[in-house]
Design a protein around this motif. Sequence first.
Motif, short mmCIF file in Angstrom:
data_model
loop_
_atom_site.label_atom_id
_atom_site.label_comp_id
_atom_site.label_asym_id
_atom_site.label_seq_id
_atom_site.Cartn_x
_atom_site.Cartn_y
_atom_site.Cartn_z
N CYS A 1 1.20 -1.82 -3.97
CA CYS A 1 1.16 -1.15 -2.67
C CYS A 1 0.07 -1.78 -1.81
O CYS A 1 -1.05 -1.97 -2.27
N LYS B 1 -0.88 -0.21 -8.33
CA LYS B 1 0.04 -1.16 -8.96
C LYS B 1 0.93 -0.39 -9.94
O LYS B 1 0.48 0.54 -10.61
N THR C 1 0.94 7.72 8.97
CA THR C 1 1.64 8.05 7.73
C THR C 1 0.64 8.41 6.63
O THR C 1 0.77 9.43 5.95
N VAL D 1 2.30 3.85 -13.19
CA VAL D 1 1.07 3.38 -12.55
C VAL D 1 0.27 2.56 -13.55
O VAL D 1 0.04 3.02 -14.67
N THR D 2 -0.18 1.39 -13.13
CA THR D 2 -1.07 0.64 -14.02
C THR D 2 -2.46 0.52 -13.43
O THR D 2 -3.42 0.28 -14.13
N ALA D 3 -2.58 0.69 -12.11
CA ALA D 3 -3.90 0.62 -11.50
C ALA D 3 -3.85 1.31 -10.15
O ALA D 3 -2.77 1.50 -9.59
N GLY D 4 -5.02 1.64 -9.65
CA GLY D 4 -5.08 2.21 -8.30
C GLY D 4 -4.97 3.71 -8.29
O GLY D 4 -4.88 4.35 -9.33
N PRO D 5 -4.98 4.27 -7.09
CA PRO D 5 -5.13 5.71 -6.94
C PRO D 5 -3.84 6.53 -7.03
O PRO D 5 -3.91 7.75 -6.97
N ALA D 6 -2.68 5.90 -7.19
CA ALA D 6 -1.44 6.68 -7.18
C ALA D 6 -1.49 7.70 -8.31
O ALA D 6 -1.81 7.36 -9.45
N PRO D 7 -1.20 8.97 -8.01
CA PRO D 7 -1.33 10.00 -9.04
C PRO D 7 -0.20 9.97 -10.07
O PRO D 7 -0.36 10.51 -11.15
N ARG D 8 0.96 9.42 -9.73
CA ARG D 8 2.05 9.37 -10.71
C ARG D 8 2.93 8.16 -10.40
O ARG D 8 2.77 7.50 -9.37
N ARG E 1 -8.24 4.50 -15.00
CA ARG E 1 -6.85 4.17 -15.26
C ARG E 1 -6.68 2.77 -15.84
O ARG E 1 -5.77 2.52 -16.62
N ASN E 2 -7.59 1.86 -15.46
CA ASN E 2 -7.47 0.50 -16.00
C ASN E 2 -7.80 0.46 -17.48
O ASN E 2 -7.35 -0.42 -18.20
N SER F 1 -8.98 5.67 -1.66
CA SER F 1 -8.44 4.69 -2.60
C SER F 1 -8.90 4.97 -4.02
O SER F 1 -8.57 4.22 -4.93
N TYR F 2 -9.67 6.03 -4.23
CA TYR F 2 -9.95 6.49 -5.60
C TYR F 2 -9.10 7.70 -5.93
O TYR F 2 -8.55 7.81 -7.02
N HIS G 1 1.02 7.58 -3.77
CA HIS G 1 -0.34 7.88 -3.32
C HIS G 1 -0.27 8.47 -1.91
O HIS G 1 -0.30 9.68 -1.76
N LEU G 2 -0.10 7.62 -0.90
CA LEU G 2 -0.07 8.15 0.46
C LEU G 2 1.09 7.60 1.27
O LEU G 2 1.01 7.49 2.49
N GLY G 3 2.17 7.23 0.60
CA GLY G 3 3.41 7.01 1.33
C GLY G 3 3.63 5.65 1.95
O GLY G 3 4.52 5.50 2.78
N ASN H 1 -3.71 -5.47 0.14
CA ASN H 1 -3.64 -4.63 -1.07
C ASN H 1 -4.96 -3.93 -1.36
O ASN H 1 -5.21 -3.50 -2.48
N ASN I 1 0.04 12.08 4.87
CA ASN I 1 0.17 12.28 3.43
C ASN I 1 -1.13 12.78 2.81
O ASN I 1 -1.11 13.36 1.73
N GLN J 1 -3.90 12.57 -14.34
CA GLN J 1 -4.42 12.39 -12.99
C GLN J 1 -5.57 13.35 -12.68
O GLN J 1 -6.53 12.99 -12.03
#
Lengths: 155, 523
Positions: free
Chosen positions: A104, A110, B180, A117-124, B443-444, B374-375, A90-92, B510, B184, B451
């Motif tokens: 994270c 998560k 950071t 990725v199972t949850a949250g904003p991470a794109p991959r 995603r849930n 965060s989205y 997501h953002l490092g 988190n 990013n 994405q």
Amino acid sequence: MNDAKEEKQLNRRDFLEKAAIGAVGGTAGLFCLVTMKSCLPKVLNEPPAIFKIGYPNDFAVNSANYIAEQKVFILRDSSGFRALSAICTHLGCIVQNTGNGYSCPCHGSKFNETGKVTAGPAPRGLDWFKVSMAPDGQLVVNSRETVDEVITLNV
Amino acid sequence: MANYGMKEITATLKELKGSFLESFLRHPWPPRSARERSQAIFQNFFLHIQSARIHLYSLKPAFTMGLGLISFFLFLLLTISGIFLMVYYNPTTELAYINVKDISFVVDYGRYIRNIHRWGAHGMVFAVLLHMVRVFYTGSYKRSRKFNWIIGLLLLTITMGLSYTGYLLPWDQLAYWAVTIGANIAASFSEITNALSITRFIDIGSFNKQLLIGGNTIGQEALTRFYLLHIIILPIICITLIGVHFWRIRKDGGLSRPDNADEIIKNMKSIADMADGIKGKQEKSAAADKNKTYGLMELVKDRTPQVDLDLDNTVPMWPTGVWAEISVLMVTLSAMLFLSYFFDAPLKEIANPSVPENPAKAPWYFLGLQELVSYSAFMGGIGIPAIVMIGLALIPYIDKEEREFGVWFSGAEGRSTAGKSVLFSAVSLILILAFTVKLGWLRNWFPGIPQIIITFLNPGTIIVFLFAAWSVYIIKLTGSRRMGAVALFTCFLAGFIILTIMGTYFRGPNWDFYWSPSQWPVH
Ligand code: HEM
Ligand code: FES
């Protein structure tokens, strides 16, 4: 004859004007490009992307070790070695091992044990890096080369 | 030769004070007539950026609330305190943190100087935002002021940039991780280019990031670059733009006021009293100045023809306006001294690149963005902010209505539109936030979802869409674009406040939802 000449003179004036604008604009543009290019680093003063992590026997079977300097998890199971990037896609931020996956702290992404990725904003998912063996018997991680999670190094 | 005797020299020396003062000021001191008062402004390099007379309407404290001035004074205060900090600060990863510690705990008064710089920075962001709010709601972006609104937006961006670059300099954990994340975000173009599989050809993300931090992770290169941006590049741009901003205010004939400002002034008792007071004082001092003769007197039958208060309801900037400005300065300074005496600027542990803070929170004015990020990193960090900035920039060019301006909310209809919009914004945003906290997002429910769908369909983009729809509805309802602008601006303002509160108080480790920080797990 006279008209034609006048037209030609005007054209020359137009031409010179355009050329002058072009020269000034071009100079400004080139200046910006050169400045930008010179600010892009050619040499990175960072830990090497390909690095040794020690001998296979340093790692217990079925263990997950975090190598802080390189920000990777070294996982060893009965089938061999894998290296998982700890840098959140997501953002490092740096993800933490939760036992049954990774999470994270920054925006709550998560990941499961396979890095998906199972949850949250991470794109991959988290990156898996290539692990190989150096001639001296040490393990080498190449963080420039990502591989499928299923590829493990058998020792 | 006889002309240059002792006597003449002593006489000249006696006059020295007067002649030096006059050469220095370029006008008689103290200024008495209206003309001399004007000279006090336009013969002075520092004051002449403002006009020599000011309309009484603009002196009403409730009109500007002095917010632009407060922003400017805080900028000056930050420049001065920043130079003090630079005496001890070295921008290297070995020294930066130690230097800041020394400034806080060893250097005489260092702690207060650092506190002033820190609270001043927060204060400036706050004041600039409020100033924009006041300029918007008083409709002061109309007619000739369109472009000054754009300059203002640039100033807002630069102010944010100054805070962001300054945030890294103490080199503590907070600094390291907030920056950071920020760097990013600049790289999050790759969320789009990856989805389109074109990152290999045009990698805008890495380009931005490398240009900004000179590498892939925050290190010495980043510190050097941020230091340069923070102490030279951005301040120079900022002071230049402030100059243009002020110059344009002057060219626009001072602050905006309604076309019937003169009538309004007549009906306001406090202002009328003030005007009488100023006028009386001027007449008295002009009359007291017996040696003055006025050439005009033979043409205009009045004792002091220059004091044309009744004609256009303006008063000389000197001294009334200048005193008003100085009092704003004193209030600003006292607030800053008070804060700096009682509250210390935070300093966490030294930066540790392998363990992030948990939670890693940006300063308050970026927490709304952090919630959006965060989205989706790209939408929250680049897409939506860009939409908002473009939207703000377009306001003066789309809303060209000659509606009441120079009046808060353009009157009663605007007040009720703003009220309704606050309600709409709060209800819709809180519902969406509650929904996301309780039930999660795409995603849930669909783990394999691409994405790109989340990038364009997330709580952030949905709320932007709802706000835009609401504004269009208001335009339909009222037939006024100004009302549409009020609706849109109010929605975004309320949204910004709600998201900021959400990020500040209801997000814990988190980035999970907690009703209060006291429920955060200990670890
Ligand atoms: C560093 C930031 C800024 C400084 C130092 C600054 C300073 C000022 C000052 C001193 C004034 C005189 C009136 C007052 O005090 O309200 C003013 C007016 C104005 N400002 Fe700013 N400003 C800043 C940012 C902005 C922003 C972010 C906007 C909007 C996007 C803006 C738009 C305007 C406009 C349109 C006026 C004219 C208002 C009128 O005629 O009533 N400024 N500014
Ligand atoms: S950096 Fe990991 S969730 Fe944002």
